[in-house]
Each structure stands twice: as C-alpha cells, then as structure tokens.
Write a protein that holds these residues in place. Structure first.
Motif, PDB file in Angstrom:
ATOM      1  N   GLN B  26       0.828  -1.196   0.000  1.00 37.65           N
ATOM      2  CA  GLN B  26       0.000   0.000   0.000  1.00 37.65           C
ATOM      3  C   GLN B  26       0.866   1.251   0.000  1.00 37.65           C
ATOM      4  OE1 GLN B  26      -3.144  -0.138  -0.533  1.00 37.65           O
ATOM      5  NE2 GLN B  26      -3.731   1.984  -0.248  1.00 37.65           N
ATOM      6  N   LEU B  48       0.124  13.095   8.472  1.00 37.78           N
ATOM      7  CA  LEU B  48      -1.276  13.054   8.870  1.00 37.78           C
ATOM      8  C   LEU B  48      -1.536  11.827   9.728  1.00 37.78           C
ATOM      9  CD1 LEU B  48      -3.724  13.827   5.914  1.00 37.78           C
ATOM     10  CD2 LEU B  48      -3.899  14.621   8.260  1.00 37.78           C
ATOM     11  N   PHE B  49      -0.968  10.754   9.271  1.00 33.56           N
ATOM     12  CA  PHE B  49      -1.164   9.506   9.998  1.00 33.56           C
ATOM     13  C   PHE B  49      -0.650   9.612  11.417  1.00 33.56           C
ATOM     14  CE2 PHE B  49      -1.613   5.176  10.946  1.00 33.56           C
ATOM     15  CZ  PHE B  49      -0.436   4.707  11.502  1.00 33.56           C
ATOM     16  N   ASP B  52      -2.954  11.586  13.590  1.00 32.73           N
ATOM     17  CA  ASP B  52      -4.120  10.775  13.912  1.00 32.73           C
ATOM     18  C   ASP B  52      -3.788   9.661  14.888  1.00 32.73           C
ATOM     19  OD1 ASP B  52      -6.737  10.008  11.512  1.00 32.73           O
ATOM     20  OD2 ASP B  52      -6.379  11.755  12.793  1.00 32.73           O
ATOM     21  N   HIS B  80     -10.326  -0.353  15.297  1.00 43.36           N
ATOM     22  CA  HIS B  80     -10.718  -0.593  13.919  1.00 43.36           C
ATOM     23  C   HIS B  80     -10.384   0.616  13.051  1.00 43.36           C
ATOM     24  CE1 HIS B  80     -13.197  -1.951  10.531  1.00 43.36           C
ATOM     25  NE2 HIS B  80     -13.650  -0.713  10.477  1.00 43.36           N
ATOM     26  N   GLN B  81     -10.672   1.755  13.582  1.00 40.13           N
ATOM     27  CA  GLN B  81     -10.372   2.961  12.818  1.00 40.13           C
ATOM     28  C   GLN B  81      -8.876   3.128  12.634  1.00 40.13           C
ATOM     29  OE1 GLN B  81     -12.461   6.618  13.682  1.00 40.13           O
ATOM     30  NE2 GLN B  81     -13.812   5.509  15.060  1.00 40.13           N
ATOM     31  N   LYS B  83      -6.735   0.877  12.619  1.00 35.45           N
ATOM     32  CA  LYS B  83      -6.278  -0.148  11.683  1.00 35.45           C
ATOM     33  C   LYS B  83      -6.507   0.319  10.259  1.00 35.45           C
ATOM     34  CE  LYS B  83      -7.496  -4.759  10.188  1.00 35.45           C
ATOM     35  NZ  LYS B  83      -8.473  -5.828  10.376  1.00 35.45           N
ATOM     36  N   GLY B  84      -7.654   0.949  10.043  1.00 39.72           N
ATOM     37  CA  GLY B  84      -7.953   1.455   8.715  1.00 39.72           C
ATOM     38  C   GLY B  84      -6.920   2.475   8.253  1.00 39.72           C
ATOM     39  N   SER B  85      -6.585   3.356   9.164  1.00 38.21           N
ATOM     40  CA  SER B  85      -5.592   4.374   8.813  1.00 38.21           C
ATOM     41  C   SER B  85      -4.239   3.756   8.533  1.00 38.21           C
ATOM     42  CB  SER B  85      -5.397   5.373   9.955  1.00 38.21           C
ATOM     43  OG  SER B  85      -6.603   5.922  10.344  1.00 38.21           O
ATOM     44  N   SER B  87      -3.507   0.833   7.634  1.00 45.67           N
ATOM     45  CA  SER B  87      -3.462   0.052   6.400  1.00 45.67           C
ATOM     46  C   SER B  87      -3.446   0.972   5.195  1.00 45.67           C
ATOM     47  CB  SER B  87      -4.636  -0.925   6.331  1.00 45.67           C
ATOM     48  OG  SER B  87      -5.845  -0.231   6.150  1.00 45.67           O
ATOM     49  N   SER B  88      -4.009   2.138   5.350  1.00 51.37           N
ATOM     50  CA  SER B  88      -4.020   3.078   4.227  1.00 51.37           C
ATOM     51  C   SER B  88      -2.639   3.575   3.866  1.00 51.37           C
ATOM     52  CB  SER B  88      -4.887   4.300   4.541  1.00 51.37           C
ATOM     53  OG  SER B  88      -6.234   3.949   4.603  1.00 51.37           O
ATOM     54  N   LYS B  95      -0.505  -2.508  11.525  1.00 47.73           N
ATOM     55  CA  LYS B  95      -1.808  -3.071  11.200  1.00 47.73           C
ATOM     56  C   LYS B  95      -1.982  -4.443  11.844  1.00 47.73           C
ATOM     57  CE  LYS B  95      -2.892  -4.769   7.019  1.00 47.73           C
ATOM     58  NZ  LYS B  95      -3.400  -4.891   5.632  1.00 47.73           N
TER      59      LYS B  95
END
Lengths: 622, 142
Positions: B26, B48-49, B52, B80-81, B83-85, B87-88, B95
């Motif tokens: 990714q 940004l990550f 966050d 969960h959120q 994890k989403g970030s 993984s992005s 992750k």
C-alpha cells in the motif's frame, strides 16, 4: 501512476459531454463523493481518484455529505462511503442516497467479514471495497454509474411498453449502433458512456438480435396474455386463441406459444410448491427505507414466494413476477419499476437462443425462482435476477390479491419510484418468497472483491402466480467466489451461487438449477454486466461482452455459460447435480438458513430486510 | 556524487523497510500517487497519519486505563479505525498488531489487549522513526 489516466484515455472513446465544450474521455470527469471519517483514507482516496481523472469531493462527516447531496441530487455520479463512521452509519447513508438520489454507492471498510459485506449487499450497495483500497479498484467504479443509468433507462423503457419491441430493434441511434440493448433515445447524451461500455465490453451484441423481432414480454403484455389465458381457461388455451384475444399487433402465434409453454411450466411448478412451508409467508417488510440502489442484482422479491403463499392470484403473480423480473433488471433503488421486460421473458429468448433443453431451462428457471442463499455474499441479488429472467413469466403487473401482496403487486405494476418500491416491497408479502435477484453486475474490472453486482435480470423469485404457496425459503447463498481478483468481495463464483429458491420450487428443480444458479449468482459482477447488455432476451448473448473482455474473459465465459442456463448456471455444469443434497436437504437447509438469518435480524421469518433494489429478499440479515 | 550516495542510501533504506515488513504494497500505492503536482504526497500523508495515531493511542489508553469498566466494543471500534488508517499508508506491522488487539477485544481479554496495545505503540513509534529518517534522507538526496 498514470495507468489510470492513460488507460482511461486509450480505452474510451472521446465523447463530448453536453453542456460543456470540452471533450472528456469517459469516464474522466466522473463526479465522485467520498465520505469517510478517516482523514488519511480520505486523503489517499482523493488523490487516487484524481489520478483516475475523476472529479472528487471528500467529506469526513456523513451528515454533511448527505446535506450536500440533498442540495444537488444530480451533483454527483457516484458515492463512496465508509461503513464505520461516528456520526452516521454507512449503511444508513447508503440507504438514504439510494432512496433519495438513486445514485450508485460503494461501501468501503477495513472489515471484510462476510456479514458486513452482506449487509452492504442487502442495503443496496453496488460494491464493497476492502481497505486498504488500491487505485485499481477505483479505476473501474464508473461501471456502476453506467450500469445504473442503463437500468434506469430500461426502467423508463419499461414504462413505455408499446415501444419496447420495436424500440429495441429500431432504436439505436447510429452512434449506438452496437449498443442496442435498449432504446437510448433519452440517453443519447449518455451515448458516450454507452459507447464506452461497448468499447469495453462489447456487450451488446444487439445487432444479432435485431435480426429477428424479439418480443419483450412486458408486464402489460404478459398481463394481457394471462388475461387471455384465463379467459380461455388455462387448460384449453391455445396459442392461436390467445393471440386473438390479446390482439396485439406484431405478436405472432409462435411468440405466444413459447410464452405459453413457459407459463404452463411455471404454473405447474407453483402448484407443486403449494405444500411448501408457509413459514416464510411473512411479508418482506423490510425497513421502508431500505434502499438499494445500486445493487442491481436484486430483483427483489420472490414473487414466487408470494404466489406460493397463495396470496397472489395467478394473474397477479404473473404480474409480480414480471415486476420482479423487471425489477431485477438492474434497478437499484427501485425494483419494481425496473422490470426489465427483457429480463422477464428473457429466458424465452435465451432458451431459443441457446437451444438448451427446454425442460432444463425451465427447470433452471424455476429453480431460480427463489434464491436461496446464504447471506454471505452479495449474490442474492444476482440470483434474483437470474431467476427472474429465467422465469420471465411474471407479469409485471402485480395484482395484489392480498392486501399485502396486493400492495406489492400493485406497486409493481406501476412505475414506482424507488422509494415506493422499497416500501412496497417491504410491506408486501413477498416475504419469504422473495427472491429478488438483483442483477448481478459484473464489475469486471473490479479487482477488488465485491463483484459488481451482477444484474440479475430475472428476479428469480418472480412470483408467478400464486397457485400455491410454496413456502419459500429464500436463501441467499451467495458465494463469494471471487473471480475478480482484488480485495473486493467478489462473489463471482460459479460454484456457489446461492439462489433464493422457494423450497417448494426448488425441491423439484433444485437440482441442477440451484447449483447452477448458485454459481451463476455468485458472479455478482458478472451478472450485472449480463443484464446490462442484455437485450430483450435475457441478454445471454450479451452477457459476455458486458464485462470488459480483457479482464473478465473467464467471467464472460462463465456468464455465457450461465446465461445459457437461463441464468442459472444451468450450464453450469452441474450436470445433474445432486443438488438435492445440497439444496435442500430439502428445504430445511433453506429454512435453517433463513432462520439463522432471521435470527440475526431479530425478526420473524422472512422479514424482508434484505432489500435489494428495493426488494426485500427476505430476511437477509442486514 | 554525494547526492547519488544519499539517493542510494535512501533507496536501500526503503527497501529494508519493505523487506522487514514495516511497509507493505500500500505504501507503493502512495508513492505512485506522488508526482510533480504532488511532490511530497507520501510524506504529507504519513504526517497526517502520525497526528491521527497519536489521538487514537491516547483514546485507547484512556479506555484501557478505566479501571472500573472496560468497553471492549468501544476499544474494538477505536482500534478498527486506527487499523484502517495504518493500512491506508501501508504500515504492515502496526496493522497486524491492531488486528491482534481486536482479537483480544472480541475475546474480552483485557490483559491481552493491554499487552498488544504496547506492541501497537511500539511498532507505531518504530515506524515513525524509520520513516522520518527515510524522508529526511530523501530530502537530502534531492
């Protein structure tokens, strides 16, 4: 990476968009709205979509995004939404968008568990992407837009039945010569899109169908047929007399004869199912706001189920069926009005076309009537469509016999707004029987999992006439056989298509059909393409091209084979499958499945929560 | 010369991050999004990550420290959120720890959650450090 843009340019014809002097290669300029509370994800997606030459708008709050959409319903072409958001549930947004704006919505989540994906299906998402999302998955989202437009076109066509038969053949403005599946007058301006589709998928092999006039058994036409048959006393109805009574110019005795054959089989099947459990008689009352917009796959209710419940008189059943069939035809939000006539009687053509054993076809069709599936993947819709087309008997005119079914049926008969349909469907008793099958849309190019919903042209569950009510077990066993690579949940799997099948019906035919359909349905994406390209005939021939040939050659083949089956993979190769075993070890499976689904939902059996395209398949746990 | 050397070092560092599983494909997707119009896209997203992630970590810490009542669902949700970030941006190890954390949440295993959470923080910090060095090197090399 420039792949996206360069590919877009190369593969698409340059089209001129009305209203601006700029030449845009479709799908460039597609207006995408992305909603996600995760800013990182939003940023990345925005950049990716920009790279695909789409016009992107991002919002990290669902409420704000919804407001924006409400302000200008035509301001966007497609919406991408996250599932887990703090201010609003993604599925709720999905429903609202589908209902209010009738836009295709793609769900996204890092959660790839089947339940959630299934929820996406039942709520009408046209696709489901697993995070992290790759740009490849985004490149092809335009297909959902095209597909939806196509469905809407068909819907409109449907509303003008008189022009159907001729229309299809004669329409096709020059620029769309190859894309004949539906009259595109009003969509001339979308010709660019169509062309793209054509270029990409060569789906429409309409020219071949144009050669001979094809009868599209619209709801009205079917209703006329049913009326004539009933007048004559079904046992004695002969094509010649029916033809005379119907008094439809251009209709030949042969048309009537073949249609009659199908109808008879249908009735036979219905009556055989009458003993089926009535367990699922509960109407699909799904949440009225269930929208499905983009899932074209669901043709919705299994009309059969309705019929089975005995609530629908044969005529209405036919109507419902037709409606269901039509509905299946890619309607996302509105299932009913979407009756795609072609789909409805698609099987007829298919049959002719493919020369498959009629019996087999019929069987397949019948089986397809009800999709029963496990709400694991998003196939139910597809199945529904398949069934529908297979069935093709149902009239679109749904005459409600019972109050509930009546409502549904009447609704079906009229072009309903998606909202209406949804509500109707919810309220109707298609419960249990619903086998709405959305047309599976094959998003071939979706490497990601979720198949583009295949458009299930034929709502398998077409409720034909309520001769008896077979308890219908709707079982949405969608199998995620992803054919499509990618992280999307691509239920394209020939192997498993779960079809919603009424138990009763299935029992008889469960055998190969279910299997076939299973597999067929699983091609969630596959179907959609199929349906789309379908011309009046169930589009079997079109099926292939629907998908981008490059990518989904195998899918095409699949589809084609499936189509040959009449939507159910009859061809699938389940030669005789011992479906019986799997399908219903008989009925119980489905029931169990349904029950379990229902339990999850906490509703009674067959609550139509599963709305796909506005149809509630029946308690699909959403 | 110096530049070439730095460039090579940066490339090597990048490769190592992939080889050691800190980053996955990714991240490459992000790199592909970088161009002349968006020359520092990757770095911006990573920044940004980390903003966050600091917030997520704080929230989880608060939720975990709550000695009276532990809402596993909420913990799962926050993670969960996160994890989403992660993984992005392709933060593979982070992750993975997030996923592990979620497993413990589902199992209601508080100790497991706390333990894994330490891992999450550690991986997060490690990756941040490495990426910072990497970006710095890249800047120097260009």
């Amino acid at each position: 990476m420039n792949l996206c843009s360069s590919r877009a340019v190369n593969s698409l014809t340059v089209q001129r968009r009305p209203g601006d002097g700029v030449v845009h290669p479709f799908p460039a300029g597609l207006r995408v709205l992305v909603v996600d509370d995760d800013v990182i994800c939003l940023t990345v997606l925005q950049r990716m979509l920009q790279k695909c030459l789409y016009e992107v708008t991002i919002h990290n709050r669902a409420e704000a995004a919804l407001e924006l959409l409400r302000k200008d319903k035509t301001g966007f072409d497609i919406v991408l939404s996250d599932v887990h958001m703090p201010d609003m549930d993604g599925f709720k947004l999905l429903e609202c968008v589908g209902l209010e704006m009738d836009l295709p919505v793609i769900m996204m989540s890092a959660d790839e568990s089947k339940d959630v994906v299934m929820k996406g299906v039942t709520h009408g998402a046209c696709d489901y992407l697993i995070k992290p999302i790759r740009i490849e998955a985004l490149k092809n989202i335009w297909q959902h837009v095209v597909r939806k437009k196509k469905q809407n076109r068909k819907e409109i066509e449907f509303e003008q039945p008189g022009t159907e038969e001729d229309g299809e053949q004669q329409q096709n403005p020059v620029e769309d010569a190859d894309y004949l599946s539906s009259p595109y007058e009003e969509n001339r301006k979308n010709s660019n899109k169509r062309k793209d589709e054509k270029d990409e998928a060569e789906e429409m092999d309409d020219t071949s169908t144009l050669k001979k006039p094809r009868v599209v058994w619209s709801v009205e036409l079917h209703q006329q047929f049913v009326n004539a048959v009933n007048q004559l006393d079904i046992d004695k109805a002969v094509p010649k007399k029916i033809l005379e009574l119907m008094n439809v110019p251009g209709l030949t005795r042969e048309n009537v004869a073949s249609h009659l054959q199908k109808y008879r089989l249908y009735l036979r099947r219905i009556s055989g199912v009458s003993q089926q459990q009535n367990g699922f008689n509960s109407s699909f009352r799904g949440p009225p706001d269930v929208t499905f917009g983009s899932i074209s796959s669901l043709n919705g209710l299994s009309l059969q189920a309705l019929a089975a419940s005995g609530q629908i008189p044969p005529q209405s059943l036919a109507a419902i069926q037709a409606a269901a069939l039509g509905i299946v035809a890619n309607k996302s939000a509105i299932s009913v009005p979407l009756i795609d006539q072609r789909n409805v009687f698609g099987y007829e053509n298919q049959k002719l076309r493919f020369g498959e054993g009629y019996q087999q076809l019929n069987n397949n069709r019948k089986q397809m009537k009800l999709l029963h599936g496990i709400p694991t993947n998003m196939e139910p819709k597809q199945l529904a469509t398949l069934h529908q087309s297979a069935e093709a008997f149902g009239n679109m005119q749904v005459q409600s016999q019972s109050s509930e079914s009546g409502s549904l049926m009447t609704q079906l008969a009229q072009p309903l707004s998606s909202n209406q349909i949804l509500n109707e469907i919810n309220g109707s008793h298609v419960s249990g029987l619903s086998s709405s099958f959305g047309q599976p849309t094959l998003s071939q190019p979706n490497p990601s999992g979720v198949l583009t919903r295949s458009e299930i042209d034929n709502v398998c569950g077409a409720v034909y006439s309520s001769v008896s009510h077979p308890s219908v077990t709707v079982d949405f066993s969608v199998n995620p056989c992803t054919q499509l690579p990618g992280n999307r949940f691509a239920p394209v799997s020939n192997s498993k298509m779960s079809t919603l099948v009424s138990k009763g019906i299935l029992q008889e035919e469960a055998k190969s059909d279910t299997k076939g359909s299973r597999g067929f349905l699983s091609n969630y994406g596959v179907f959609s393409n199929l349906n789309q390209n379908r011309t009046p005939d169930w589009g079997l021939h079109n099926v292939g091209p629907a998908f981008e040939p490059t990518q989904h050659s195998n899918m095409n083949q699949q589809l084609n084979s499936l189509l040959a089956d009449n939507t159910h993979c009859k061809a699938k190769k389940f030669p005789d499958m011992g479906f019986q075993n799997n399908l219903f070890p008989e009925q119980f499976d489905q029931e169990d499945l349904l029950s379990s689904i229902l339990k999850e939902e906490g509703t009674g059996p067959v609550e139509s929560e599963f709305s796909f395209d506005g149809y509630h398949l029946d308690n699909l746990p959403v | 010369m110096e530049r070439n050397h730095l460039q090579r070092r940066a490339a090597y560092m990048r490769e190592t991050l992939f080889d050691q599983g800190y980053l996955d494909e990714q991240f490459i997707q992000l790199e592909d999004l970088q161009d002349d119009a968006n020359p520092n896209f990757v770095e911006e997203v990573v920044k940004l990550f980390y903003t966050d992630s600091a917030r997520f970590i704080r929230n989880i810490e608060l939720a975990l420290d709550n000695s009276t009542h532990h809402d596993f669902e909420k913990l799962d949700d926050i993670m969960h959120q996160f994890k989403g970030s992660s993984s992005s941006i392709g933060a593979e190890k982070v992750k993975r720890e997030c996923t592990q954390f979620q497993e413990y949440c589902k199992a209601g295993n508080l100790e497991g959650c706390k333990r894994t959470f330490q891992q999450v923080k550690q991986e997060n910090a490690t990756l941040k450090r490495k990426l910072e060095s990497y970006f710095q090197l890249k800047r120097q090399a260009s």
